[in-house]
Structures are given as C-alpha cells and as structure tokens.
Design an enzyme around this catalytic site. Structure first.
Site, PDB file in Angstrom:
ATOM      1  N   GLY A   1      51.662  33.178  -4.292  1.00 13.55           N
ATOM      2  CA  GLY A   1      52.522  33.857  -3.423  1.00 13.55           C
ATOM      3  C   GLY A   1      52.851  32.361  -2.858  1.00 13.55           C
ATOM      4  O   GLY A   1      54.210  32.282  -3.023  1.00 13.55           O
ATOM      5  N   ALA A   2      52.028  31.740  -2.574  1.00 11.74           N
ATOM      6  CA  ALA A   2      52.003  30.063  -1.612  1.00 11.74           C
ATOM      7  C   ALA A   2      50.653  29.266  -2.117  1.00 11.74           C
ATOM      8  O   ALA A   2      50.286  29.681  -1.724  1.00 11.74           O
ATOM      9  CB  ALA A   2      52.991  30.332  -0.802  1.00 11.74           C
ATOM     10  N   MET A   3      51.375  28.978  -1.721  1.00  6.95           N
ATOM     11  CA  MET A   3      49.976  26.955  -1.931  1.00  6.95           C
ATOM     12  C   MET A   3      50.111  26.345  -0.183  1.00  6.95           C
ATOM     13  O   MET A   3      51.428  25.665  -0.355  1.00  6.95           O
ATOM     14  CB  MET A   3      50.077  26.554  -2.680  1.00  6.95           C
ATOM     15  CG  MET A   3      48.738  25.361  -2.592  1.00  6.95           C
ATOM     16  SD  MET A   3      46.932  26.007  -2.893  1.00  6.95           S
ATOM     17  CE  MET A   3      46.387  24.805  -1.825  1.00  6.95           C
ATOM     18  N   GLU A   4      49.441  25.702   0.508  1.00  4.53           N
ATOM     19  CA  GLU A   4      49.426  25.042   1.289  1.00  4.53           C
ATOM     20  C   GLU A   4      49.354  23.634   1.253  1.00  4.53           C
ATOM     21  O   GLU A   4      48.121  22.943   2.272  1.00  4.53           O
ATOM     22  CB  GLU A   4      48.312  25.466   3.110  1.00  4.53           C
ATOM     23  CG  GLU A   4      46.542  25.360   2.213  1.00  4.53           C
ATOM     24  CD  GLU A   4      46.039  26.659   1.243  1.00  4.53           C
ATOM     25  OE1 GLU A   4      45.102  26.166   0.894  1.00  4.53           O
ATOM     26  OE2 GLU A   4      47.095  27.618   0.551  1.00  4.53           O
TER      27      GLU A   4
ATOM     28  N   HIS B   1      51.268  31.789   7.090  1.00  2.00           N
ATOM     29  CA  HIS B   1      50.162  32.257   6.972  1.00  2.00           C
ATOM     30  C   HIS B   1      50.004  30.718   6.464  1.00  2.00           C
ATOM     31  O   HIS B   1      48.521  30.002   6.697  1.00  2.00           O
ATOM     32  CB  HIS B   1      49.634  32.876   5.262  1.00  2.00           C
ATOM     33  CG  HIS B   1      48.617  32.661   5.149  1.00  2.00           C
ATOM     34  ND1 HIS B   1      47.272  34.116   4.929  1.00  2.00           N
ATOM     35  CD2 HIS B   1      47.839  32.131   3.741  1.00  2.00           C
ATOM     36  CE1 HIS B   1      46.634  33.473   3.814  1.00  2.00           C
ATOM     37  NE2 HIS B   1      46.450  32.378   3.699  1.00  2.00           N
ATOM     38  N   GLU B   2      51.092  30.262   5.129  1.00  2.00           N
ATOM     39  CA  GLU B   2      50.636  28.865   5.185  1.00  2.00           C
ATOM     40  C   GLU B   2      50.710  27.965   6.147  1.00  2.00           C
ATOM     41  O   GLU B   2      49.920  26.549   6.228  1.00  2.00           O
ATOM     42  CB  GLU B   2      51.889  28.572   4.211  1.00  2.00           C
ATOM     43  CG  GLU B   2      52.020  29.503   2.321  1.00  2.00           C
ATOM     44  CD  GLU B   2      50.649  30.208   1.728  1.00  2.00           C
ATOM     45  OE1 GLU B   2      49.186  28.682   1.869  1.00  2.00           O
ATOM     46  OE2 GLU B   2      50.241  30.481   1.762  1.00  2.00           O
TER      47      GLU B   2
ATOM     48  N   HIS C   1      47.358  27.110   7.457  1.00  2.00           N
ATOM     49  CA  HIS C   1      46.626  26.599   7.078  1.00  2.00           C
ATOM     50  C   HIS C   1      46.934  25.156   7.205  1.00  2.00           C
ATOM     51  O   HIS C   1      46.156  23.829   6.722  1.00  2.00           O
ATOM     52  CB  HIS C   1      46.816  27.300   5.404  1.00  2.00           C
ATOM     53  CG  HIS C   1      46.029  27.571   4.584  1.00  2.00           C
ATOM     54  ND1 HIS C   1      44.903  27.912   5.167  1.00  2.00           N
ATOM     55  CD2 HIS C   1      46.144  28.470   3.593  1.00  2.00           C
ATOM     56  CE1 HIS C   1      44.541  28.837   3.850  1.00  2.00           C
ATOM     57  NE2 HIS C   1      45.517  29.513   3.437  1.00  2.00           N
TER      58      HIS C   1
ATOM     59  N   GLU D   1      40.732  31.312   3.404  1.00  2.00           N
ATOM     60  CA  GLU D   1      42.561  32.035   3.537  1.00  2.00           C
ATOM     61  C   GLU D   1      42.384  33.713   4.632  1.00  2.00           C
ATOM     62  O   GLU D   1      43.266  34.100   4.816  1.00  2.00           O
ATOM     63  CB  GLU D   1      41.945  33.466   2.661  1.00  2.00           C
ATOM     64  CG  GLU D   1      42.149  31.841   1.304  1.00  2.00           C
ATOM     65  CD  GLU D   1      43.891  31.285   1.155  1.00  2.00           C
ATOM     66  OE1 GLU D   1      44.197  31.541   1.793  1.00  2.00           O
ATOM     67  OE2 GLU D   1      43.487  30.359   0.412  1.00  2.00           O
TER      68      GLU D   1
END
Length: 848
Positions: free
Chosen positions: A266-269, A300-301, A304, A323
C-alpha cells in the site's frame, strides 16, 4: 538460498561486533535497461579486531571487493548472497562495486516504462530485507547509520531520496549526478531512491516547530489525477496532530510523498521519502471509503516517522509494534483532526474484521510473534500485525487512559530518538506514566493467539426486568486463553421506530463469567449490545431477542459504530455456522440500502455475495443467488442518483449478475443504451462490467482487446489481463495460468489482476483441473516465482470457490506429503480452513 535468511542470533552477534559509522551509496542508473551500477563504501568499527563477519548483497554481479585497502576475490568471498569479511580491524572500510538487476516485482529497485508515453520511472522498496538488492548492507534494523547517496541519472529526471534533493551536477552526454547530503541515523530498510520523469509539486507546512517542505510526485500521465490540494490538507492535518500529540518535532527535515506504479504494497514509510501506490490517485469516480482509506494510509506512514523511523525495533520480533502503532495512530488522528471523524466505524466494518479472520486461521500466531529469522517474518507479517495489533492497542489505551498513554509515548520518543528499542522499553514507559502493571496484560494479549467470544446470558422477571446479566467468555481449544477486556455495554430501545441508546456502561470482563450487577432491575432492551463503542478485541454474540431486533430493524439504528458492531456480529455468526447464510443475505438486502458508513456500504455487499455463493446450502443456492441478484438490482435503482451507494451497488450487481435480463442490463450500461440516473459509466466501472460479462461468456477476446485499446494505460493492461482470466474457456484459463502461476517475469500488478479474476463462480467444469495444478504449483512456487509473486499466487489463487469434501481430501493428501516452503504450506493450510468453514456454513444453512 540460506544466505538470504538471516537469523536473529546471527544479527545479534553482528550487532555486538559492529558499529556502522556511515554508508556512501553510489548508483548509476544510466548503464542499461536491465541493470544498474552500484558502488557501496561502508565505514565501520569492530569491537573484536581479528574477528569475522559478513555483509549482505542479493542477486548482484560483483566486480570488486576491497576491505581496508586489500582487494578480495569476489568469486571467493561473495557466496550465497553474503560477502565474507575476515580479519577485521578496529576501524574498517569496505568498498563493493557491483551491478544490480532492476526488479519487476517491486522488490529492490523497480523499473517501469509507462505505455502511455514511454517515460521511465524507478523506485526502491526495501521492507523487510531488500536494500541488499540495491547496495551492499549490514541488513538488520538495529545497525543504524547515516547514508550518503550519489545518484547518476539522465538529465531532466527527478531524483528523490531521504535527504533534500540537491541541484544536479551535469556530467555531459545527457547525464547528471545528484549528491545528497548525509541522512539522519536510520535503518537500511527505510532508505530510498526514487528517480525518473516524475511530475513534482512542492509546498510547505508551517507548524509549531517551523517549516516542513512537502513534495508530491506522480507519473506524467497521472498529473490530471493528482488531487494535490486534498492530499496537502490531510498531510498538514497529520503533522499538526502528530507533532503536538508526540511532543517531538518531525525528525527528518522534508517530507516527500511519491505515488509510484506497480507497487507491491500500500505504501512504505521511507524516512522523509514515502512511497505509495499510484492507484491512490483515482482516474475514475470512487466512493467515500476510498478517500477515507487513502487518508488513513497517508496518516499511517506519517506516524511511522516517529514510531519506526525515529525509534526503530531492534529486531523484527517487534515489527508488530511498528505496524500496530501506526495503524492505531492513523485512525486516532483521523478522528481527532480530519474530516473523517467516524473512522473508527470504518475500522470496525472493514479493517478489524480482517484481524478476526486471520486470528481464526490455523496459522494464527501471537501478536508478538517469535520471528527467529527472516523467513518467519514473511510468514507472520499479516493482519494480526496490523488490524489485531491496532485493536489491542486501542484496548490498551482504554485500559490505561489516553493521557497517560501519550505521556509515556512522549518519554519513549525522547529516550530512544534515532536509536533502537524493544517493546519492553515502551511498556516500562507506559507503566511509569499510568501507574498500572502491564506485564500481565502484555502476556495475555501479546504472547497468546486467538480471539475470544463474548456472549450475554440473562434472566428476566415477569415484568421484563433483568434479574441477572452475565457475560460468558469462551476461547477455542487450540488457544484457550481467557483475557481481561474493557467492555462497553449498550442498551437500545425501539422508540418511535428508531433504535435509541437508553444506557451505556463500561465494565471489566475477566475469566469465563462476569456478572453485571449494574443491569439488575433494568427493563430488558430490544437490543443488548456487548462491546458498545468497540473498545475490546473480541467476537460478540447477540441474544435471541437482540438478533431478532437486528434482523428486523438494523436500518433503524442511527449510531454508525453500534450498527457496525451488529453487522460484524451477524457476519461472525454466519462464518461460525450459527446464523444461516440465507438469513444474512436477507438482512443485508433489508438494511444495507440505508447504510451511512462508507466502508459499511462498500464491504457488506461483498460479505453477502460470499454468503450466497459459498456458504449457502447447495439445494437452494441457485434460488438464493437469484434473490441476491435481484435484490442488488433493486438497491441500485433505489439508491440516490450519484451517491456512493449507487456506485457500490452497480459494482455489486456486476458480480451478482447471472440471469439473462441482468446481463442484458450490464451490456446496455456498457454500450450506453441503458442509463441509470446519476451513474457515470467511467473507465474503471467499464472494466468492472467487461470482466463480469467476460466471466459469464457474454463477450470475448475481441471486446476485451477493444476495451484495452480504448484504455491504453498500464491500468488498462492490468484490467484486460484480469478480464481474459475470467473468460470461461479452457484456452483462456490455460493462458492466464501460464502467465500468473508459472511465469516469473509477469509484472506483479498484472499477476495480481489475473489471480484475483481466475476463479469465478459458475465455472466449476472449466476450473476443476486447476485444483491439482494449484497444489503442484504450491510445492515449487517460492523457488520458481520468488517471494512476491509466489505469495500473490498462493494467497489469492486458492480454489476456495470449488469448496467440497473432494477438494478437502486433495488438500489433506498434499499437506501430508509436501516438501514446500513454509509460506506455501501456510497459504494452503489457510485455504483449507476456509473450505472447512464453507462446508460447515452450508450445513447450518441447510438446517435453517
């Protein structure tokens, strides 16, 4: 390759030996279309001079290795994805010059050529252990360092990394070099490089701690879909909330968000350089659930950046905490500081249910899993990590109080900034701030698996008043822990045709039975709702009267979160064989048309479709499927023109279509000869209709090819591949099978589209041969396809729709004889459990 499977013990040994001072990573992205040049210089110290260790590098052609000025023979020291380093000095310099290979699976450095305009786009994806596919690393989260990236790329490209983007230095011949400044200390897995012909929009957030430059990037062909003002609004609201809540300034200077193609997550931090799927930039109309979920991803990201990037887990045992915390924080922030003020309802309707489902699989595991090596991380990185973990943190917040929770969190960030920590460090901070003993709580919630079920048992006198109310708690035999729950109880009455809350109280549940003396003497309500306000992580049951009230009048319950709990209870009862699938379908048809929660309106029809097609008893399944089809058709035509529900029901009708008259209507919608007031048949909805009609044999390759030509984008290619996979012909199935289950070169999103469209209801004859073929593929998928593609094939490609005792027997025989990868065994075991559940639900529906 054993060398890629780093163990926790190996990592601890290496961490005790090394301190990594710096990385210099030099990447040349102009050397060809298949490979890139990678030169890494690592400065590090060794606590025991003369000792040996290893560095990590996967899938590379190594040209030179130099340790402290001494040339090492690559053929001798580069073995099994590791570079062996002997006779270390107190202070060391390692230089490795190699060529890496571009990825098409999203692992490492992914290269994409946009079919719209032939522009090139690159991006990295490193979680969990894939930085070593791009540069030489000590690939473990606790060996933090500072990173200096030097990237050579074509002039005119955008190049983005964790540090602010510098002005490029021209090199001639159409090439330039970007010399980034050193980063803050960080782990290898959150470093990043994104390069290509990206469109860029810059802005700034001005907050209590100063300015944060904000960048948004996307492909040139998506510029018209980059709704940057909405994205900036969410981004600013997130920074405003988190900087105050965490009492710690944003730690990484600038904040870029890059929407990239063919993303496998979905995405990455990545610190200051967040990558997200560019499907989050919709080219067609989407419902409110899409935008609410996208907002949660953005938040969410961002969470993080503090929890995961600033303070990082020592080893992947605490991946759950990264997470789970970001998941809890994103919903908390959305409710407190964005327009999505009812996000916890969406969480209950759509996200939390995935945690319950995963926790009832035979592969369930404690939230704090024993990730003894990287293969275990892959197995345990699931919705227990995300949805259950966030639910349990929500329970912890209720247990200790929000203010003490935040006080402990703030101190935790200050104590461990730019370092590594373990869950025990956070727990100690929360114990100090709250004054509560949390070790026992952690043992029962984090170190055991399984979900409890809470059911009310009551006695009522002749006047209809409670003489006793007891909450009964049960657990499955495999995971028998009975836990402490902070539980809301709601009493709802029918008042003038609406279900209205009369009383809410909170109690602590512990053990097998908990008396609720506060309710003695209360008139019995029409609906007694356990877990009112959804503080607890537990399945709930409705007593006989409450279930009748829900079936009869759920649409009259105005509180969206209470309604979500009722929806969830009913669905759990269907899955557990306690409520007939037929009754659930009738419940949905009667109440979903007035659902106000965006996620509820979106996911509940999908559950009902599963109930009709998979959980219904065979002797009346056709009748129930027909009733579902006609009911959805009615809901579509009764929905408010232009509403989210209208769009949802149009999509649902495509999946439900079986009869000639409904299929004719779908064809008319596609052709424009049938018009539903307010419904725009745009590009994405066209593909929904095309795929549905393909699955029913109403159109073939010629029509799919024409639609693909009309939508000459990568999304069009992916949708066309899915539509072809849905065709009910042996030739189409064989071609799709080869592409998605056997060919390691199929791009990851194309593969996903094929796999999720392959098994269709009503195609049992043409699909029957693929049961055995699926089990054959499962035995070798990880070796043949690699981790990403194998996971997609086995997770989404299990033939659940063919559920039968014969399928169960075939799977059981395979499980007793296979020698497959542990991940493959897990996916097959999980598929088996869904077959068992479907067969039991059919028996319950037959006995209705």
């Amino acid at each position: 390759m054993p060398g890629t499977n780093l163990t926790r013990d190996e990592a601890a040994t290496r961490a005790g030996l090394l301190t990594v001072g710096s990385y210099l990573v030099e990447l040349d992205l102009t050397t060809g279309e298949e490979t890139f040049a990678s030169t890494t210089t690592i400065e590090f110290t060794c606590a025991s001079p003369g000792a040996s260790t290893f560095a990590d590098l996967v899938g590379a052609e190594v040209h030179e290795v130099t340790l402290n000025g001494r040339a090492l023979d690559p053929a001798a020291v580069y073995v099994d994805s590791r570079i062996l380093l002997d006779d270390l000095a107190a202070t060391n310099t390692l230089v490795v010059r190699a060529d890496g290979t571009y990825s098409r699976s999203g692992e490492g450095l992914h290269r994409f050529v946009d079919p719209v305009d032939d522009r090139v786009y690159l991006y990295t994806q490193f979680e969990v252990p894939d930085a070593r596919r791009v540069y030489t690393t000590f690939e473990q989260p606790d060996l933090k360092s500072v990173f200096t990236f030097r990237v050579t790329a074509p002039e005119g490209w955008k190049v983005v990394s964790n540090s602010p983007t510098p002005d490029p230095v021209p090199l001639g011949a159409g090439r330039a070099r970007w010399d980034f400044k050193p980063t803050k200390p960080m782990s290898t897995y959150i470093t990043a490089v994104v390069a290509g012909e990206y469109h860029e929009v810059q802005d700034v957030y001005v907050g209590a701690h100063g300015e944060i430059p904000l960048g948004h990037y996307c492909r040139q062909s998506l510029v018209e879909h980059l709704d940057v003002e909405e994205l900036l609004t969410i981004t600013r609201q997130g920074f405003e909330f988190f900087e105050e809540a965490f009492d710690f300034p944003y730690p990484f200077g600038k904040y870029d968000q890059l929407y990239v193609p063919e993303y496998n997550m979905g995405a990455m931090e990545n610190a200051g350089c967040v990558t997200l799927r560019d499907e989050y930039l919709p080219r067609s109309r989407q419902d409110g659930a899409f935008y609410e979920f996208r907002a949660s991803v953005v938040l969410h990201e961002m969470a993080h950046m503090w929890f995961g990037d600033l303070v990082t887990m020592r080893w992947w045992d605490d991946l759950w905490l990264n997470e789970s915390f970001a998941e809890w924080a994103c919903y908390h922030a959305a409710v407190e500081n964005t327009a999505f003020t009812e996000s916890w309802t969406g969480f209950t309707n759509a996200r939390k249910v995935t945690g319950y489902r995963q926790d009832q699989m035979p592969s369930t595991h404690p939230i704090a899993a024993d990730n003894h090596d990287l293969e275990a991380v892959e197995v345990n990185f699931d919705m227990i990590t995300y949805a259950k973990g966030a639910s349990v943190l929500k329970q912890l917040v209720a247990w200790v109080g929000l203010d003490p929770f935040l006080v402990g969190l703030r101190q935790y960030f200050k104590d461990h900034a730019y370092g590594s920590s373990e869950f025990a460090d956070l727990l100690a901070a929360l114990e100090r701030s709250s004054g509560r003993e949390l070790q026992g709580w952690a043992r029962e919630w984090l170190q055991t698996a399984g979900v409890n079920t809470l059911a009310p048992v009551s006695v009522v006198d002749d006047e209809g008043r409670y003489t006793s109310v007891t909450v009964h708690q049960t657990a499955v035999p495999e995971w028998p822990t009975l836990r402490r729950h902070r539980l809301g109880v709601g009493l709802y009455d029918d008042v003038d045709g609406r279900l209205v809350l009369r009383r809410h109280l909170e109690i602590d549940v512990e053990g097998a039975t908990t008396e609720v003396p506060e309710l003695v003497g209360e008139p019995r309500p029409d609906l007694l709702l356990l877990n009112d306000r959804d503080l607890a992580y537990a399945k709930i049951r409705l007593d006989e009267q409450s279930l009748a009230t829900v079936v009869r009048g759920l649409a009259t319950l105005d509180d969206s979160l209470a309604r979500a709990l009722c929806w969830g209870a009913a669905w759990d009862m269907v899955r557990d064989g306690e409520l007939a699938a037929t009754a659930y379908v009738d419940l949905v048809l009667g109440a979903v048309g007035s659902e106000t929660d965006a996620f509820g309106g979106s996911v509940i029809p999908r559950f009902a479709a599963t109930a009709a097609n998979l959980y219904a008893a065979p002797d009346h399944r056709d009748e129930l499927v027909a009733r579902w089809e006609q009911g959805v058709r009615r809901l579509l035509h009764e929905a408010a023109p232009g509403s989210d529900l209208q769009l949802t029901f149009a999509r649902a009708l495509a999946g439900a279509a079986r009869s000639d008259d409904v299929l004719d209507e779908l064809e008319g919608l596609l052709a424009g000869t049938v018009v539903v007031d307010g419904l725009e048949v745009d590009t994405d909805l066209r593909w929904v209709l095309v795929t549905a009609l393909a699955a029913r044999g109403r159109l073939g390759e010629d029509r799919i090819a024409a639609e693909e030509a009309r939508d000459a984008t990568i999304s069009g290619r992916e949708h066309a591949a899915g539509a072809r996979a849905a065709l009910p012909t042996p030739e189409a199935k064989e071609a799709a099978w080869q592409q998605a289950f056997l060919d390691p070169g199929t791009p990851n999103e194309t593969q996903r589209s094929i796999v999720t469209s392959f098994f269709q209801h009503g195609q049992a004859d043409v699909l029957a041969p693929y049961v055995g073929r699926f089990l054959d593929v499962a035995g070798t998928a990880y070796e043949q396809l690699g981790t990403q593609r194998a996971s997609t094939a086995l997770r989404f490609g299990f033939p659940t729709l063919l559920a039968s005792p014969a399928l169960l027997a075939d799977v059981d025989a395979w499980l007793t004889t296979n020698q497959a990868n542990a991940n493959a065994v897990r996916y097959v075991t999980e598929g088996r459990s869904e077959v068992v559940r479907a067969l039991a639900a059919r028996e319950a529906d037959a006995a209705r």
